[in-house]
Design a protein around this motif. Sequence first.
Motif, PDB file in Angstrom:
ATOM      1  N   ILE A  61      18.779 104.134 -36.235  1.00  0.00           N
ATOM      2  CA  ILE A  61      17.887 103.736 -35.161  1.00  0.00           C
ATOM      3  C   ILE A  61      18.647 102.987 -34.057  1.00  0.00           C
ATOM      4  CG2 ILE A  61      16.180 102.158 -34.443  1.00  0.00           C
ATOM      5  CD1 ILE A  61      14.740 103.036 -37.044  1.00  0.00           C
ATOM      6  N   ARG A  62      19.694 102.120 -34.618  1.00  0.00           N
ATOM      7  CA  ARG A  62      20.397 101.116 -33.669  1.00  0.00           C
ATOM      8  C   ARG A  62      21.658 102.217 -32.882  1.00  0.00           C
ATOM      9  NH1 ARG A  62      22.232  98.239 -37.349  1.00  0.00           N
ATOM     10  NH2 ARG A  62      20.638  96.636 -37.371  1.00  0.00           N
ATOM     11  N   LYS A 132       4.065 102.889 -40.861  1.00  0.00           N
ATOM     12  CA  LYS A 132       4.026 104.140 -39.824  1.00  0.00           C
ATOM     13  C   LYS A 132       4.794 104.007 -38.616  1.00  0.00           C
ATOM     14  CE  LYS A 132      -0.840 105.410 -41.075  1.00  0.00           C
ATOM     15  NZ  LYS A 132      -2.050 105.763 -40.581  1.00  0.00           N
ATOM     16  N   SER A 133       4.993 102.880 -38.037  1.00  0.00           N
ATOM     17  CA  SER A 133       5.831 102.389 -36.953  1.00  0.00           C
ATOM     18  C   SER A 133       7.395 102.816 -37.195  1.00  0.00           C
ATOM     19  CB  SER A 133       5.645 101.440 -36.187  1.00  0.00           C
ATOM     20  OG  SER A 133       5.796 100.157 -37.158  1.00  0.00           O
ATOM     21  N   TYR A 134       7.728 102.389 -38.318  1.00  0.00           N
ATOM     22  CA  TYR A 134       9.338 102.348 -38.802  1.00  0.00           C
ATOM     23  C   TYR A 134       9.521 103.783 -39.155  1.00  0.00           C
ATOM     24  CZ  TYR A 134      13.704 101.596 -41.002  1.00  0.00           C
ATOM     25  OH  TYR A 134      14.791 101.615 -41.269  1.00  0.00           O
ATOM     26  N   SER A 135       8.672 104.310 -39.965  1.00  0.00           N
ATOM     27  CA  SER A 135       8.714 105.705 -40.578  1.00  0.00           C
ATOM     28  C   SER A 135       8.846 106.753 -39.298  1.00  0.00           C
ATOM     29  CB  SER A 135       7.633 106.000 -41.366  1.00  0.00           C
ATOM     30  OG  SER A 135       7.579 105.270 -42.573  1.00  0.00           O
ATOM     31  N   LEU A 136       8.197 106.541 -38.311  1.00  0.00           N
ATOM     32  CA  LEU A 136       8.247 107.413 -37.153  1.00  0.00           C
ATOM     33  C   LEU A 136       9.663 107.511 -36.469  1.00  0.00           C
ATOM     34  CD1 LEU A 136       4.659 107.029 -35.545  1.00  0.00           C
ATOM     35  CD2 LEU A 136       5.670 109.003 -36.462  1.00  0.00           C
ATOM     36  N   GLU A 137      10.204 106.167 -36.211  1.00  0.00           N
ATOM     37  CA  GLU A 137      11.383 105.944 -35.840  1.00  0.00           C
ATOM     38  C   GLU A 137      12.470 106.597 -36.600  1.00  0.00           C
ATOM     39  OE1 GLU A 137      13.049 102.812 -33.364  1.00  0.00           O
ATOM     40  OE2 GLU A 137      11.023 102.016 -33.308  1.00  0.00           O
ATOM     41  N   ALA A 138      12.445 106.211 -37.925  1.00  0.00           N
ATOM     42  CA  ALA A 138      13.366 106.601 -38.792  1.00  0.00           C
ATOM     43  C   ALA A 138      13.325 108.422 -38.998  1.00  0.00           C
ATOM     44  CB  ALA A 138      12.899 106.155 -40.282  1.00  0.00           C
ATOM     45  N   LEU A 142      16.541 110.769 -37.927  1.00  0.00           N
ATOM     46  CA  LEU A 142      17.122 111.518 -39.152  1.00  0.00           C
ATOM     47  C   LEU A 142      17.117 113.014 -38.460  1.00  0.00           C
ATOM     48  CD1 LEU A 142      17.668 112.026 -41.934  1.00  0.00           C
ATOM     49  CD2 LEU A 142      15.543 112.380 -42.777  1.00  0.00           C
ATOM     50  N   ASN A 143      16.117 113.370 -37.990  1.00  0.00           N
ATOM     51  CA  ASN A 143      16.134 115.060 -37.500  1.00  0.00           C
ATOM     52  C   ASN A 143      16.953 115.118 -36.391  1.00  0.00           C
ATOM     53  OD1 ASN A 143      14.194 116.652 -39.040  1.00  0.00           O
ATOM     54  ND2 ASN A 143      12.709 114.922 -38.639  1.00  0.00           N
TER      55      ASN A 143
END
Length: 261
Positions: A61-62, A132-138, A142-143
């Motif tokens: 993310i960073r 949810k907020s973290y999972s969406l960014e991760a 990743l993709n």
Amino acid sequence: DEETFVNLICKNSHARYLNLGAPGSALPNQLDVVEFRHKELGSPELYLFVFYLGNDFSDMIRYYENSSNEESRHGIIDFLKNTYFIERSYAAQFALHYLSPDTHTKHKTRYYRTPQGNRISNSIYLLMSRSKSYSLEAEEVLNRSLDRLENLSKTMHFRYEFIVIPDKRQADSNIFSKQASVFGLSPDTLDRSYPDRFLEKDLEQRKIPYLDVMVCLKDRPGLYYKNDDHLTPEGHRAVADCIHHNAGNLTLPGLQFAERK
């Protein structure tokens, strides 16, 4: 170096394995290395990516956040540097150099909410709580990284596989419970294996071979250092043994597997 699991794998193989890992790097950084050094390295036929669940998602993310910000700032600064008056002013050029993203980087701590409303920055507990907020960014980074990996693989003609290493808070039940209380979380609301499933569903959808060594490390003492999240020499041996005995779904050249599952 002789204590790392890469070196230990080499001892059980007639193939050469080169450790390209660098501190603080994650998959996007590793893809930079592949892209820029593939020919220099002799155009390897296989890259084995090690994904550490403890902080690799946050590092990814960073990476993309910094890349976006730096690209924008570089464009503005380069334009100013090349204007007629500023390019002739030493003071102005010095000021623009100081403002350049290459001069100094600052990492801002990002906080996310857990489903219970706790505001934390620890990536592994965010995943274990299914934020949810973290999972969406991760998921997004990743993709983005896996798309790039697939494209590089096609143009440079190499295969790739993954080794998935758990965070010590996943592997050690005592640390898991103690740290949960620090963040005000109940262990009963957390899923220690969810970070693995979160990553592996995307690997499976893309038919990417992987080995998760959680089964070999779970609740075994002495595999991680107490004061940081790195594997001890004993932990590296455990990972190497796990690869040696349980990597039937990988195609690592030269390894003589004692057992295939």
